[in-house]
Design an enzyme around this catalytic site. Structure first.
Site, short mmCIF file in Angstrom:
data_model
loop_
_atom_site.label_atom_id
_atom_site.label_comp_id
_atom_site.label_asym_id
_atom_site.label_seq_id
_atom_site.Cartn_x
_atom_site.Cartn_y
_atom_site.Cartn_z
N SER A 17 0.83 -1.20 0.00
CA SER A 17 0.00 0.00 0.00
C SER A 17 0.87 1.26 0.00
O SER A 17 0.41 2.32 -0.38
CB SER A 17 -0.88 0.01 1.25
OG SER A 17 -0.07 -0.06 2.40
N TYR A 48 -4.36 0.03 3.70
CA TYR A 48 -5.15 -1.14 3.32
C TYR A 48 -5.82 -1.78 4.55
O TYR A 48 -6.85 -2.42 4.42
CB TYR A 48 -4.24 -2.20 2.69
CG TYR A 48 -3.95 -2.04 1.21
CD1 TYR A 48 -4.33 -0.89 0.51
CD2 TYR A 48 -3.28 -3.04 0.51
CE1 TYR A 48 -4.04 -0.76 -0.85
CE2 TYR A 48 -3.00 -2.92 -0.84
CZ TYR A 48 -3.37 -1.79 -1.52
OH TYR A 48 -3.10 -1.67 -2.86
N GLY A 49 -5.19 -1.60 5.70
CA GLY A 49 -5.63 -2.29 6.91
C GLY A 49 -7.06 -2.00 7.34
O GLY A 49 -7.66 -2.75 8.10
N CYS A 79 2.94 -7.04 1.37
CA CYS A 79 1.96 -6.43 2.28
C CYS A 79 1.23 -7.59 2.96
O CYS A 79 0.70 -8.48 2.29
CB CYS A 79 0.99 -5.60 1.45
SG CYS A 79 -0.44 -5.02 2.38
N ASN A 80 1.23 -7.57 4.28
CA ASN A 80 0.56 -8.66 5.02
C ASN A 80 -0.94 -8.64 4.79
O ASN A 80 -1.58 -9.68 4.67
CB ASN A 80 0.83 -8.53 6.51
CG ASN A 80 2.26 -8.88 6.87
OD1 ASN A 80 2.55 -9.99 7.26
ND2 ASN A 80 3.16 -7.93 6.73
N GLU A 160 3.93 5.68 7.70
CA GLU A 160 3.87 6.18 6.33
C GLU A 160 4.11 7.69 6.29
O GLU A 160 4.71 8.22 5.37
CB GLU A 160 2.50 5.84 5.74
CG GLU A 160 2.36 6.10 4.26
CD GLU A 160 3.11 5.12 3.36
OE1 GLU A 160 3.30 3.96 3.74
OE2 GLU A 160 3.50 5.54 2.25
N CYS A 192 3.26 -6.61 9.68
CA CYS A 192 2.93 -5.54 8.74
C CYS A 192 4.28 -5.06 8.24
O CYS A 192 5.20 -4.83 9.05
CB CYS A 192 2.20 -4.40 9.46
SG CYS A 192 2.02 -2.92 8.43
N THR A 193 4.41 -4.96 6.92
CA THR A 193 5.74 -4.65 6.38
C THR A 193 6.19 -3.22 6.69
O THR A 193 7.35 -2.88 6.48
CB THR A 193 5.77 -4.92 4.86
OG1 THR A 193 4.67 -4.23 4.25
CG2 THR A 193 5.67 -6.39 4.57
N HIS A 194 5.30 -2.40 7.23
CA HIS A 194 5.73 -1.07 7.67
C HIS A 194 6.52 -1.14 9.00
O HIS A 194 7.33 -0.27 9.28
CB HIS A 194 4.51 -0.16 7.92
CG HIS A 194 3.91 0.44 6.68
ND1 HIS A 194 3.21 -0.31 5.77
CD2 HIS A 194 3.90 1.71 6.22
CE1 HIS A 194 2.78 0.49 4.79
NE2 HIS A 194 3.18 1.73 5.04
N1 DGL Z 1 2.21 -2.73 4.89
C1 DGL Z 1 0.95 -3.31 4.93
C2 DGL Z 1 0.90 -4.63 5.65
O1 DGL Z 1 1.91 -5.32 5.66
C3 DGL Z 1 -0.30 -2.51 5.01
C4 DGL Z 1 -0.40 -1.33 5.87
C5 DGL Z 1 -1.69 -0.61 5.53
O2 DGL Z 1 -1.76 -0.09 4.40
O3 DGL Z 1 -2.61 -0.60 6.35
O4 DGL Z 1 -0.12 -5.03 6.16
#
Ligand code: DGL
Length: 273
Positions: A17, A48-49, A79-80, A160, A192-194
């Site tokens: 995302s 996306y979450g 992205c998870n 972000e 979450c990859t963030h």
């Molecule tokens: N980086 C994403 C993940 O691994 C999504 C974060 C988001 O957009 O909410 O879930």
């Protein structure tokens, strides 16, 4: 069947995302320096979450189509949330055109190999936690493991925005990690990859008492093994990486430059017109 020679030189497509997937892209670039990466950050639809499964599937398919149009030989859903809700949909859509790798399976596989762990914590977006994908997959491989899942919905947007390493971000992280559910854990998956971008703050909270896992290395390993198995590892130093976003943001550009040098040039791709 002999592999077409030029397929080896095709790029690896990676999407998220926003900036989160750059943590995975950077691990892949380090592990496989000859590969070219084409990255897509869907900044127009972030986070996306909080979105429905239908929306996430719709975004993921359109991005996969874009990456196929760029001739990618392999697609990584970095992205998870999209991995939890759209992995099968993307795989069906892509078919035999490219292998699709998610970020959930590689880390679940790795963590269940560690026989010392008993109680695994999972922090992730609301959508990932609601899907219960980590608990289901971990328990499928080892039913004796306890899994405590906690949604941490503020974190991805905060990261972000580049809003971390300060007093307020520490207070938010502290509040989430202090939830009673996570009290007994001996390990924590940053699902979450963030979140690797705030790994230092998370480690500070646990003071070495909890093993912290993120997806990046396990996914990079899986990508390397897959390309090798399919005999499509690049054997020449490839073209420069490309970074696409659905909406330009300054923090995306800055983070991409932190990971991939100052030469990063962002291109806005209007794929939803
Ligand atoms: N980086 C994403 C993940 O691994 C999504 C974060 C988001 O957009 O909410 O879930």
């Amino acid at each position: 069947m002999p592999v077409k020679k030029d397929k080896k030189q095709q790029a690896i497509g990676i999407f998220d995302s926003g900036i989160g997937g750059l943590t995975v892209a950077s691990a892949i670039a380090k592990a496989l320096p000859k590969e070219q990466i084409i990255y897509f950050g869907d900044t127009a639809h972030l986070p996306y979450g909080d979105k429905s499964a239908d929306s996430i599937k719709y975004y993921a398919i359109r991005i996969a189509q874009f990456l196929l149009e760029q001739n990618c030989k392999l697609i990584v859903i970095a992205c998870n949330t999209a991995s939890a809700l759209a992995y099968d949909t993307v795989k069906d859509f892509v078919g035999k055109k490219a292998t699709v790798i998610d970020v959930v399976n590689p880390i679940v596989h790795e963590i269940t190999q560690n026989k010392k762990l008993k109680h695994i914590g999972v922090i992730a977006t609301k959508a990932t936690i609601k899907s219960d994908i980590y608990a289901k997959k971990i328990k499928h491989l080892n039913p004796k493991l306890e899994v405590a899942s906690q949604a941490t919905p503020l974190l991805a947007s905060m990261i972000e925005e580049g809003f971390f390493n300060n007093k307020i971000s520490r207070a938010i992280i502290h509040d989430y990690l202090s939830k009673p559910k996570l009290k007994k854990i001996d390990s924590l998956i940053l699902a979450c990859t963030h979140y690797p971008l705030i790994k230092k703050e998370i480690e500070e909270f646990y003071k070495g008492k909890t093993v912290i896992y993120d997806n990046a290395q396990a996914v990079a390993k899986m990508v390397a093994e897959t390309l090798k198995k399919e005999k499509i590892l690049s054997d020449k130093k490839n073209k420069v990486h490309q970074f696409y976003v659905s909406d330009y943001t300054k923090s995306f550009e800055e983070t991409a430059r932190n990971f991939f040098s100052s030469k990063v040039k962002l291109t806005k791709a209007s794929i939803w017109k």
